[in-house]
Design a protein around this motif. Sequence first.
Motif, mmCIF file in Angstrom:
data_model
loop_
_atom_site.group_PDB
_atom_site.id
_atom_site.type_symbol
_atom_site.label_atom_id
_atom_site.label_comp_id
_atom_site.label_asym_id
_atom_site.label_seq_id
_atom_site.Cartn_x
_atom_site.Cartn_y
_atom_site.Cartn_z
ATOM 1 N N HIS A 1 46.735 72.162 -103.667
ATOM 2 C CA HIS A 1 46.395 72.689 -104.181
ATOM 3 C C HIS A 1 46.379 73.603 -105.471
ATOM 4 O O HIS A 1 47.687 73.213 -105.483
ATOM 5 N N TYR B 1 42.424 80.432 -111.986
ATOM 6 C CA TYR B 1 41.737 79.227 -111.354
ATOM 7 C C TYR B 1 42.448 79.868 -110.206
ATOM 8 O O TYR B 1 43.720 79.124 -110.249
ATOM 9 N N GLY C 1 41.961 76.171 -106.883
ATOM 10 C CA GLY C 1 41.092 75.249 -105.338
ATOM 11 C C GLY C 1 41.761 74.125 -105.154
ATOM 12 O O GLY C 1 42.918 74.195 -105.868
ATOM 13 N N THR C 2 41.645 73.374 -104.941
ATOM 14 C CA THR C 2 42.532 71.797 -104.437
ATOM 15 C C THR C 2 42.846 71.526 -105.833
ATOM 16 O O THR C 2 42.024 71.668 -106.945
ATOM 17 N N GLU D 1 39.643 69.312 -107.053
ATOM 18 C CA GLU D 1 38.680 70.215 -107.746
ATOM 19 C C GLU D 1 39.347 70.416 -108.716
ATOM 20 O O GLU D 1 38.406 70.061 -110.373
ATOM 21 N N ALA E 1 38.850 67.304 -111.229
ATOM 22 C CA ALA E 1 37.198 66.908 -111.384
ATOM 23 C C ALA E 1 36.953 68.091 -112.277
ATOM 24 O O ALA E 1 35.105 68.295 -113.159
ATOM 25 N N SER E 2 37.262 68.952 -112.971
ATOM 26 C CA SER E 2 36.899 70.413 -113.904
ATOM 27 C C SER E 2 37.639 70.122 -115.197
ATOM 28 O O SER E 2 38.125 70.889 -115.430
#
Length: 239
Positions: free
Chosen positions: A202, A213, A215-216, A219, A222-223
Amino acid sequence: MLRLENLNCGYGSVEAVHDISFDVAAGSVFALLGPNGAGKTSTIMAIMGHIDIHGGRIVLDGADVTRRRAIDRVGLGIALVPEGRQLFSDLTVDENLTVGGYALPLARDAVKRDKVFSIFPRLFERRTQLAGSLSGGEQQMLAIGRALMAEPRLLLVDELSLGLMPKMVDLCLDALMQLKREGLTIVLVEQNTARALDVADHVCVLSSGIQVYQGTAAEAKASGSMFATFLGINEPEPS
């Protein structure tokens, strides 16, 4: 294992981190990312007990440790690998390791030392050398080893790759992954965003002391917009 609840912290009256919250699961790697001055080191130092807490809570295994002294936190299982390594350059490798375990009984010193040398065989070869004579990578190994002498359950690592050649970064990250597989929980501050995402479960991104921000790692990878907006860098290459 670790929870930050609306944490505000800083240095005297200067607040460096504003109202951040996150959970770190036991046995995971949690990466703190962000540009210089984002508040990453301040967050690490707050968890360790080295800077002023202005508000919020730090909870370890369900217990509030917000006002506990740093030495008490070592006894509870938290250890720090500081930015810039901060070794005792005029002490030997062995002596630096001894310092790392000073808060605990000496009975397990040999066992802990053997553990460090099994992870970093190069330190065994250099054990009688002064820490100041080691290469940058060897010094980082020693900084990690010194922290491990406290037998932590939670390891805080600040700027692992700073000033290191890529090969040495790989060796140190491999060591952290080995420790994770053995159950150690790690909070990693790292400027090399792509490498941090390769090892983290994470992530939390800070900007100007504010959490922007969470998240994992998957994720975050991918961002692409997150990297450009908050980190000021191009999207990392796929690993």
